[in-house]
Write a protein that holds these residues in place. Structure first.
Motif, PDB file in Angstrom:
ATOM      1  N   ALA A  32      -5.742  49.389  -2.046  1.00 46.66           N
ATOM      2  CA  ALA A  32      -6.148  50.796  -2.142  1.00 46.66           C
ATOM      3  C   ALA A  32      -5.308  51.720  -1.280  1.00 46.66           C
ATOM      4  O   ALA A  32      -5.766  52.780  -0.856  1.00 46.66           O
ATOM      5  CB  ALA A  32      -7.632  50.946  -1.839  1.00 46.66           C
ATOM      6  N   TYR A  33      -4.072  51.369  -1.039  1.00 47.36           N
ATOM      7  CA  TYR A  33      -3.192  52.219  -0.224  1.00 47.36           C
ATOM      8  C   TYR A  33      -3.075  53.621  -0.796  1.00 47.36           C
ATOM      9  O   TYR A  33      -3.252  54.609  -0.092  1.00 47.36           O
ATOM     10  CB  TYR A  33      -1.806  51.574  -0.073  1.00 47.36           C
ATOM     11  CG  TYR A  33      -0.834  52.496   0.615  1.00 47.36           C
ATOM     12  CD1 TYR A  33      -0.870  52.641   1.994  1.00 47.36           C
ATOM     13  CD2 TYR A  33       0.090  53.242  -0.107  1.00 47.36           C
ATOM     14  CE1 TYR A  33      -0.004  53.505   2.629  1.00 47.36           C
ATOM     15  CE2 TYR A  33       0.957  54.101   0.526  1.00 47.36           C
ATOM     16  CZ  TYR A  33       0.908  54.232   1.892  1.00 47.36           C
ATOM     17  OH  TYR A  33       1.759  55.104   2.517  1.00 47.36           O
ATOM     18  N   ALA A  44     -11.840  54.501  -1.990  1.00 45.59           N
ATOM     19  CA  ALA A  44     -11.169  53.317  -1.463  1.00 45.59           C
ATOM     20  C   ALA A  44     -12.189  52.297  -0.961  1.00 45.59           C
ATOM     21  O   ALA A  44     -12.022  51.098  -1.190  1.00 45.59           O
ATOM     22  CB  ALA A  44     -10.210  53.715  -0.340  1.00 45.59           C
ATOM     23  N   ILE A  45     -13.238  52.769  -0.295  1.00 42.91           N
ATOM     24  CA  ILE A  45     -14.276  51.855   0.186  1.00 42.91           C
ATOM     25  C   ILE A  45     -14.889  51.095  -0.985  1.00 42.91           C
ATOM     26  O   ILE A  45     -15.052  49.871  -0.911  1.00 42.91           O
ATOM     27  CB  ILE A  45     -15.360  52.624   0.981  1.00 42.91           C
ATOM     28  CG1 ILE A  45     -14.794  53.097   2.315  1.00 42.91           C
ATOM     29  CG2 ILE A  45     -16.595  51.745   1.202  1.00 42.91           C
ATOM     30  CD1 ILE A  45     -15.675  54.082   3.060  1.00 42.91           C
ATOM     31  N   GLU A  46     -15.191  51.790  -2.060  1.00 37.81           N
ATOM     32  CA  GLU A  46     -15.767  51.117  -3.239  1.00 37.81           C
ATOM     33  C   GLU A  46     -14.831  50.042  -3.769  1.00 37.81           C
ATOM     34  O   GLU A  46     -15.250  48.914  -4.044  1.00 37.81           O
ATOM     35  CB  GLU A  46     -16.069  52.140  -4.331  1.00 37.81           C
ATOM     36  CG  GLU A  46     -17.280  53.004  -4.050  1.00 37.81           C
ATOM     37  CD  GLU A  46     -17.572  53.964  -5.189  1.00 37.81           C
ATOM     38  OE1 GLU A  46     -17.257  53.633  -6.354  1.00 37.81           O
ATOM     39  OE2 GLU A  46     -18.119  55.041  -4.899  1.00 37.81           O
ATOM     40  N   ARG A  52     -13.257  42.699  -1.710  1.00 40.41           N
ATOM     41  CA  ARG A  52     -13.662  41.840  -0.598  1.00 40.41           C
ATOM     42  C   ARG A  52     -14.571  40.701  -1.051  1.00 40.41           C
ATOM     43  O   ARG A  52     -14.552  39.607  -0.487  1.00 40.41           O
ATOM     44  CB  ARG A  52     -14.375  42.693   0.441  1.00 40.41           C
ATOM     45  CG  ARG A  52     -14.762  41.990   1.701  1.00 40.41           C
ATOM     46  CD  ARG A  52     -15.468  42.981   2.593  1.00 40.41           C
ATOM     47  NE  ARG A  52     -15.653  42.472   3.913  1.00 40.41           N
ATOM     48  CZ  ARG A  52     -16.330  43.079   4.844  1.00 40.41           C
ATOM     49  NH1 ARG A  52     -16.891  44.256   4.588  1.00 40.41           N
ATOM     50  NH2 ARG A  52     -16.464  42.560   6.028  1.00 40.41           N
ATOM     51  N   ALA A  53     -15.350  40.937  -2.092  1.00 44.48           N
ATOM     52  CA  ALA A  53     -16.222  39.887  -2.627  1.00 44.48           C
ATOM     53  C   ALA A  53     -15.404  38.693  -3.104  1.00 44.48           C
ATOM     54  O   ALA A  53     -15.833  37.550  -2.983  1.00 44.48           O
ATOM     55  CB  ALA A  53     -17.084  40.439  -3.755  1.00 44.48           C
ATOM     56  N   ASN A  64      -7.362  47.943   5.667  1.00 49.74           N
ATOM     57  CA  ASN A  64      -7.498  49.192   4.918  1.00 49.74           C
ATOM     58  C   ASN A  64      -8.957  49.584   4.745  1.00 49.74           C
ATOM     59  O   ASN A  64      -9.292  50.770   4.728  1.00 49.74           O
ATOM     60  CB  ASN A  64      -6.776  49.110   3.587  1.00 49.74           C
ATOM     61  CG  ASN A  64      -5.290  49.352   3.743  1.00 49.74           C
ATOM     62  OD1 ASN A  64      -4.785  49.415   4.851  1.00 49.74           O
ATOM     63  ND2 ASN A  64      -4.592  49.480   2.640  1.00 49.74           N
ATOM     64  N   LEU A  65      -9.835  48.602   4.648  1.00 53.94           N
ATOM     65  CA  LEU A  65     -11.264  48.905   4.595  1.00 53.94           C
ATOM     66  C   LEU A  65     -11.686  49.572   5.901  1.00 53.94           C
ATOM     67  O   LEU A  65     -12.421  50.568   5.893  1.00 53.94           O
ATOM     68  CB  LEU A  65     -12.067  47.629   4.343  1.00 53.94           C
ATOM     69  CG  LEU A  65     -13.577  47.788   4.226  1.00 53.94           C
ATOM     70  CD1 LEU A  65     -13.948  48.726   3.077  1.00 53.94           C
ATOM     71  CD2 LEU A  65     -14.231  46.425   4.031  1.00 53.94           C
TER      72      LEU A  65
END
Length: 120
Positions: A32-33, A44-46, A52-53, A64-65
């Motif tokens: 998500a850069y 980006a968090i979404e 991440r899952a 990045n998170l």
């Protein structure tokens, strides 16, 4: 000012170069850069939480998170993500937005220090 500092730690590319590595051999991963760089931290968090899952220990994703959480003011979540990146069993060289290549644990430590200094 924090978001500007954080962007310097966003990861572009995974799997650092060696003397025998050609640009086509460098592994890239969507972390998500572009979304973060364009100021869309919540989007980006979404994306990063969904990724991440599948890859819970990916240091580039976690860094990045952390940057995304910091950009929206969720500093505890940012710190947690950076600490997970430092503790990850996965480790490789990452390219920073500046073009510098660093070890993923070093990049996570730098991001964590940036987070700590922004709280002052």
């Amino acid at each position: 000012m924090f978001a500007t500092t954080t962007l310097a730690f966003l990861m572009l590319v995974q799997a650092g170069p060696t003397a025998a590595t050609t640009p086509s051999e460098i592994e890239t991963r969507d972390v998500a850069y572009e979304t973060l760089a364009s100021g869309e931290a919540r989007a980006a968090i979404e994306r990063l939480e969904a990724a991440r899952a599948e890859n819970p220990g990916d240091p580039a994703l976690l860094i990045n998170l952390g940057a995304a959480y910091a950009a929206v003011g969720e500093y505890r979540m940012a710190e947690q993500a950076y600490r997970e990146a430092i503790a990850s069993n996965d480790r490789y060289d990452l390219e920073l937005a500046s073009g510098e290549w660093v070890d993923s644990r070093q990049a996570a430590r730098l991001a964590l220090l940036s987070l700590d200094s922004s709280a002052d």
